[in-house]
Design a protein around this motif. Structure first.
Motif, mmCIF file in Angstrom:
data_model
loop_
_atom_site.group_PDB
_atom_site.id
_atom_site.type_symbol
_atom_site.label_atom_id
_atom_site.label_comp_id
_atom_site.label_asym_id
_atom_site.label_seq_id
_atom_site.Cartn_x
_atom_site.Cartn_y
_atom_site.Cartn_z
ATOM 1 N N UNK A 173 51.360 -124.171 36.438
ATOM 2 C CA UNK A 173 50.541 -125.319 36.841
ATOM 3 C C UNK A 173 49.174 -125.275 36.178
ATOM 4 N N UNK A 174 48.582 -124.109 36.106
ATOM 5 C CA UNK A 174 47.245 -124.020 35.531
ATOM 6 C C UNK A 174 47.267 -124.259 34.023
ATOM 7 N N UNK A 175 48.276 -123.698 33.361
ATOM 8 C CA UNK A 175 48.378 -123.908 31.914
ATOM 9 C C UNK A 175 48.605 -125.383 31.609
ATOM 10 N N UNK A 176 49.391 -126.063 32.462
ATOM 11 C CA UNK A 176 49.639 -127.494 32.258
ATOM 12 C C UNK A 176 48.338 -128.278 32.356
ATOM 13 N N UNK A 177 47.474 -127.895 33.318
ATOM 14 C CA UNK A 177 46.236 -128.629 33.529
ATOM 15 C C UNK A 177 45.138 -128.230 32.551
ATOM 16 N N UNK A 178 45.015 -126.941 32.249
ATOM 17 C CA UNK A 178 43.877 -126.456 31.491
ATOM 18 C C UNK A 178 44.234 -125.824 30.151
ATOM 19 N N UNK B 38 42.329 -152.452 32.768
ATOM 20 C CA UNK B 38 41.461 -151.476 32.102
ATOM 21 C C UNK B 38 41.628 -150.094 32.790
ATOM 22 N N UNK B 39 41.830 -149.058 31.998
ATOM 23 C CA UNK B 39 41.934 -147.666 32.514
ATOM 24 C C UNK B 39 40.836 -146.837 31.856
ATOM 25 N N UNK B 40 39.982 -146.259 32.704
ATOM 26 C CA UNK B 40 38.905 -145.405 32.211
ATOM 27 C C UNK B 40 39.430 -143.970 32.073
ATOM 28 N N UNK B 41 39.285 -143.372 30.879
ATOM 29 C CA UNK B 41 39.897 -142.056 30.617
ATOM 30 C C UNK B 41 38.904 -141.102 29.950
ATOM 31 N N UNK B 42 39.334 -139.827 29.935
ATOM 32 C CA UNK B 42 38.635 -138.781 29.174
ATOM 33 C C UNK B 42 39.694 -137.767 28.750
ATOM 34 N N UNK B 43 39.961 -137.704 27.469
ATOM 35 C CA UNK B 43 40.958 -136.760 26.965
ATOM 36 C C UNK B 43 40.461 -135.319 27.117
ATOM 37 N N UNK B 44 39.134 -135.144 26.948
ATOM 38 C CA UNK B 44 38.588 -133.782 27.076
ATOM 39 C C UNK B 44 38.811 -133.244 28.490
ATOM 40 N N UNK B 45 38.572 -134.097 29.502
ATOM 41 C CA UNK B 45 38.731 -133.666 30.888
ATOM 42 C C UNK B 45 40.126 -133.932 31.418
ATOM 43 N N UNK B 46 40.958 -134.552 30.580
ATOM 44 C CA UNK B 46 42.334 -134.874 30.976
ATOM 45 C C UNK B 46 42.351 -135.742 32.227
ATOM 46 N N UNK B 47 41.483 -136.780 32.211
ATOM 47 C CA UNK B 47 41.377 -137.670 33.359
ATOM 48 C C UNK B 47 41.997 -139.025 33.005
ATOM 49 N N UNK B 48 42.958 -139.460 33.820
ATOM 50 C CA UNK B 48 43.617 -140.780 33.722
ATOM 51 C C UNK B 48 44.417 -140.959 32.436
ATOM 52 N N UNK B 49 44.722 -139.883 31.741
ATOM 53 C CA UNK B 49 45.536 -140.016 30.526
ATOM 54 C C UNK B 49 46.936 -140.472 30.895
ATOM 55 N N UNK B 50 47.539 -139.792 31.835
ATOM 56 C CA UNK B 50 48.876 -140.186 32.290
ATOM 57 C C UNK B 50 48.855 -141.579 32.897
ATOM 58 N N UNK B 51 47.742 -141.914 33.599
ATOM 59 C CA UNK B 51 47.638 -143.229 34.237
ATOM 60 C C UNK B 51 47.659 -144.348 33.197
ATOM 61 N N UNK B 52 47.027 -144.140 32.075
ATOM 62 C CA UNK B 52 47.012 -145.173 31.021
ATOM 63 C C UNK B 52 48.429 -145.472 30.548
ATOM 64 N N UNK C 37 36.239 -141.378 40.354
ATOM 65 C CA UNK C 37 37.127 -140.998 41.463
ATOM 66 C C UNK C 37 38.281 -140.145 40.953
ATOM 67 N N UNK C 38 38.827 -140.541 39.802
ATOM 68 C CA UNK C 38 39.913 -139.760 39.205
ATOM 69 C C UNK C 38 39.424 -138.374 38.773
ATOM 70 N N UNK C 39 38.174 -138.332 38.269
ATOM 71 C CA UNK C 39 37.600 -137.040 37.866
ATOM 72 C C UNK C 39 37.477 -136.098 39.064
ATOM 73 N N UNK C 40 37.070 -136.667 40.205
ATOM 74 C CA UNK C 40 36.954 -135.854 41.408
ATOM 75 C C UNK C 40 38.308 -135.288 41.820
ATOM 76 N N UNK C 41 39.333 -136.156 41.813
ATOM 77 C CA UNK C 41 40.676 -135.684 42.159
ATOM 78 C C UNK C 41 41.166 -134.632 41.165
ATOM 79 N N UNK C 42 40.884 -134.903 39.899
ATOM 80 C CA UNK C 42 41.301 -133.963 38.853
ATOM 81 C C UNK C 42 40.618 -132.603 39.035
ATOM 82 N N UNK C 43 39.320 -132.658 39.354
ATOM 83 C CA UNK C 43 38.572 -131.412 39.544
ATOM 84 C C UNK C 43 39.137 -130.621 40.722
ATOM 85 N N UNK C 44 39.473 -131.326 41.807
ATOM 86 C CA UNK C 44 40.061 -130.646 42.960
ATOM 87 C C UNK C 44 41.416 -130.036 42.618
ATOM 88 N N UNK C 45 42.184 -130.756 41.874
ATOM 89 C CA UNK C 45 43.503 -130.255 41.478
ATOM 90 C C UNK C 45 43.370 -129.020 40.586
#
Length: 700
Positions: free
Chosen positions: A187-192, A105-119, A141-149
């Protein structure tokens, strides 16, 4: 084997920018038909949906899983919208996965772009066993890492924007083109996404604009008090006016447009005026803002305080002038308790009062000194008994103070006893040595003023007249009277003749002059000792002395000569240039000191208005030690005087004046309430006015 899929009107997505803005991108629908499928992502929406039952969704997913399981393809359960996920839904989804052969199971959020690549990477690892096993990270945990990135990428991107964009007028199109190759931008455009990058750019530009406006606002507000000072400095004019009426008053001032500019569009910070750097005038609509009104109120308060402080100064000065306790010389520490009150301390610092008090003390001290000087003049008989050059004894000073002690003008200087005693001594010195230097009014003595006035107005002869004078044959002869007692005149005449040529010629500045000497040692009223004879017209006189008696003889002879000259109306002898010379005879046993003779000679020279030469200043000695250079200097002075006399006699109108019957003597007293210029102006403006030849710089 190929798997047949159906996707009714589903659009293909290419990037995060496309989400929610499908109409702005190329729209491609997912194709229908048989496709090669290697694995499945089984998605479960764990958010609280409108009009949707999660249990029904889970049943649908369970049936769908049963169909997918028949394909023997890897399956990964993907929980979507975890950013809005319901905790029970997430638990039930995990329970479902465990019940189906322990699905990952992979928990994701497309809006926040969290764990999409992981899935996707988790599914790829299940398909390709050769790949390393992917670690599945929980959503938070992934959201926290994503936010830091994202935060790190945002910081780098904002740094890039701040480095490139310095002007608030920059455009996104231009700046975006400049940043395309920068890794911070990529990098920023890729993420946001590009839209968020543009949003940050616009925020930066807006911040630059606000900073620019604020700088301009501060500049205007800094100048505004100066504008108030220049345009409305009078409190009486604005004390009763409101801010609105003051604005109307400002517009009527002549220099209004020097300080303010009236814009067609307002407010000023929303117009192009903010970029008009050449125009530093204050936008007039700024006056409607609260900071401007506060500055006006501060200006008003400042004027009111200044008025109050001025009133305090005046009141304090009046206290000083009317208080009987304030006397000349009284220290501030003693006077403060008599004249200060609480109101004074509220409005001005003590240092200001001390300064006013110091100036007042200076005024009353000067006035007291002047009045004391008048008192000394009124009691002039007290100083008659003193001998010439004698200093008063303690007993005599005591007598003077006893006589003057009852006078209020004497008591006024009670706290300035040293200065009072000094004034008495100075007055005594002036009585016996009346000169400009000893005058109580020095350095504004009338004699000094008149000398300066005459010297500043004297016009030198023209070059043409000078040439005519040099060619005058009368100038080649110098007739010199030598006046002295007890052989002084004859001896000096012999010494001067010894310096002449065999035919009594004397060289001055390279030119030969005929020198005729007439030594006189007796009574000048006798014809044999007269200054002037039918064949001898004197051009000057050397007066010699070496004792008090010989000095008295010189004075008496000059006075007798002038009296007889005036009675005979021989004006040229009245202004005869005189030089008084002290002959320091060696071996003198008279008991008189050289200093005393010099001092007496200086007094007589001042009285006779003539030049004084003593052995120390002029270098003249007796006998063989006579100084030829100094004799030449004296003769040259007489020659210059003779030239000036010839210049006057060459003018017919002045020749007529030389024979007038009227003489005017003006006596101006130091301290008189009128100006010497006003008295002398009618004379000094005359075309016939010239300096006197009698040796005084204050005679015309």
């Amino acid at each position: 084997a190929a798997t047949k899929l159906a996707s009714a009107e589903k659009l293909m997505y290419f990037c995060t920018d496309q989400l929610g803005l499908e109409q702005d991108f190329e729209q491609k629908q997912m194709p229908d038909g048989k496709l090669l499928v290697d694995g499945f992502l089984l998605c479960i929406d764990v958010s609280r949906g409108m009009n949707r039952n999660f249990d029904d969704q889970l049943k649908f997913v369970s049936n769908l899983y049963n169909q997918l399981a028949k394909t023997k393809k890897p399956i990964v359960v993907v929980l979507t919208k975890c950013d809005e996920g319901v905790e029970r839904y997430i638990r039930d989804a995990h329970t479902f996965a465990l019940s189906k052969k322990n699905l990952q199971v992979v928990e994701t959020s497309a809006r926040s772009n969290v764990n999409i690549d992981l899935a996707f990477s988790t599914l790829v690892q299940l398909i390709d066993k050769s790949r390393g096993k992917t670690k599945i990270i929980p959503y938070f945990e992934a959201l926290k890492q994503q936010s830091q990135q994202i935060a790190a990428a945002k910081d780098k991107y904002e740094w890039l924007v701040s480095r490139i964009v310095k002007n608030h007028n920059e455009t996104w199109l231009n700046v975006n083109r400049k940043m395309q190759s920068s890794p911070e931008y990529q990098d920023y455009v890729y993420l946001e996404g590009t839209q968020k990058a543009k949003k940050l750019f616009l925020q930066h530009v807006h911040r630059l604009k606000q900073e620019h406006i604020e700088r301009r606002r501060k500049m205007y507000l800094a100048v505004l008090p100066q504008a108030f000072e220049a345009l409305i400095p009078d409190l009486e004019e604005i004390d009763h006016l409101s801010c609105v009426k003051v604005q109307k008053l400002l517009e009527t001032k002549a220099d209004f447009l020097k300080w303010f500019v009236v814009l067609e569009e307002t407010p000023w910070d929303a117009t192009s005026h903010i970029d008009n750097m050449e125009n530093e005038r204050i936008p007039f609509d700024l006056m409607e803002t609260q900071p401007a009104e506060q500055l006006y109120e501060a200006h008003l308060e400042k004027l009111r305080n200044e008025r109050k402080r001025a009133e305090m100064r005046r009141a304090f000065k009046e206290n000083l002038e009317t208080s009987p306790f304030i006397t000349p010389g009284k220290p501030w520490e003693e006077a403060r308790s008599f004249i200060m009150n609480e109101d004074f301390y509220m409005w001005l610092e003590e240092s200001i009062y001390m300064d006013i008090y110091s100036k007042h003390q200076k005024q009353i001290i000067e006035k007291a000194k002047e009045e004391f000087q008048e008192l000394l003049l009124e009691y002039s008989e007290l100083f008659y008994e003193l001998e010439l050059d004698a200093k008063p004894s303690k007993e005599k000073m005591g007598v003077i103070q006893d006589v003057l002690g009852e006078e209020q003008r004497f008591k006024a200087l009670q706290k300035l006893q040293a200065e009072r005693d000094a004034l008495i001594l100075k007055h005594i010195h002036f009585v016996y040595h009346p000169t400009k230097e000893t005058c109580p009014s020095c350095p504004v003595c009338v004699d000094s003023k008149i000398e300066h006035l005459i010297s500043s107005r004297f016009i030198r002869p023209s070059e043409r007249n000078q040439k005519n004078l040099l060619s005058d044959p009368n100038i080649d002869r110098i007739n010199l009277v030598i006046l002295g007692k007890d052989g002084l005149a004859r001896e000096l005449a012999n010494e001067i003749r010894a310096l002449c040529t065999n035919d009594d010629k004397y060289v001055i500045e390279g030119k030969m002059y005929e020198l005729s000497l007439r030594p006189i040692e007796g009574n000048v009223r006798l014809p044999v000792n007269s200054f002037q004879t039918p064949t001898f017209q004197p051009h000057g006189c050397l007066c010699l002395y070496n004792s008090k008696e010989s000095l008295s003889y010189v004075v008496e002879s000059i006075e007798k000569s002038r009296e007889s000259t005036i009675s005979r109306r021989e004006n040229n002898l009245v202004h005869l240039p005189l030089t008084l010379i002290l002959i320091n005879k060696r071996g003198d046993t008279s008991g008189e000191t050289l200093h005393s003779l010099i001092q007496q000679g200086q007094q007589i020279a001042s009285k006779l208005q003539c030049v004084f030469l003593d052995p120390g200043s002029a270098g003249i000695g007796y006998g063989r030690n006579i100084n030829e250079k100094q004799i030449s200097q004296v003769l040259k002075g007489l020659l210059d005087s003779k030239r000036n006399l010839n210049l006057v006699s060459s003018t017919s109108c002045i020749k007529d004046l030389a024979e007038v019957d009227l003489r005017i003597v003006m006596c101006l007293m130091c301290g008189d309430p009128f100006n010497a210029d006003d008295i002398l102006l009618p004379i000094l403006q005359s075309q016939t006015y010239r300096p006197s030849q009698c040796g005084s710089s204050s005679s015309v």
